[in-house]
Design an enzyme around this catalytic site. Structure first.
Site: not given
Length: 131
Positions: A20, A23-25
């Site tokens: 995550a 994935g956030d970036g």
């Protein structure tokens, strides 16, 4: 999307919260590129729109829309992320939204680290269609 990945970043061996984090970036970058591709706007306006698309409430809605399109493996990654126990609490949105958003981010991190650029673009296109 080009990446600087080494063998130590095997997504199958990373925790869902680490996925995550990546994935956030990745998701944030997809949103930023989408907004820039839509045309010139003042940076403040771009940021305001970005915040509307990157918050946990929006991501939870997008995740729900993507669920029927996911493979078994992708769904498993999403659920691992959703069921992880983050140390943070949401500022804007419910705990349920926060968990769903974490699942979406874990999925994006997993696909990115797996080199599944086409699949990332396909899923992000579905998100854009739902706007």
């Amino acid at each position: 999307m080009s990446k600087l990945i080494n063998e130590k970043s095997n997504p199958k061996q990373l925790s869902p919260l680490t996925l995550a984090f990546v994935g956030d970036g990745v998701y944030d970058l997809f949103v930023r590129q989408f907004l820039v591709d839509k045309g010139q706007r003042p940076v403040g306006e771009l940021n305001k729109i970005k915040v509307d698309l990157v918050n946990c409430k929006s991501q939870a809605i997008f995740a729900k829309n993507l669920l029927p399109l996911l493979t078994e493996e992708e769904l498993s990654v999403y659920k691992r992320g959703r069921n992880a126990s983050p140390k943070c609490t949401p500022k804007n949105g419910t705990v349920s939204d926060y968990h769903s958003a974490t699942g979406l981010e874990a999925l994006f991190g997993y696909l990115y680290l797996s080199g599944e650029d086409d699949r990332l673009e396909q899923l992000f296109s579905e998100i854009i269609k739902s706007l």
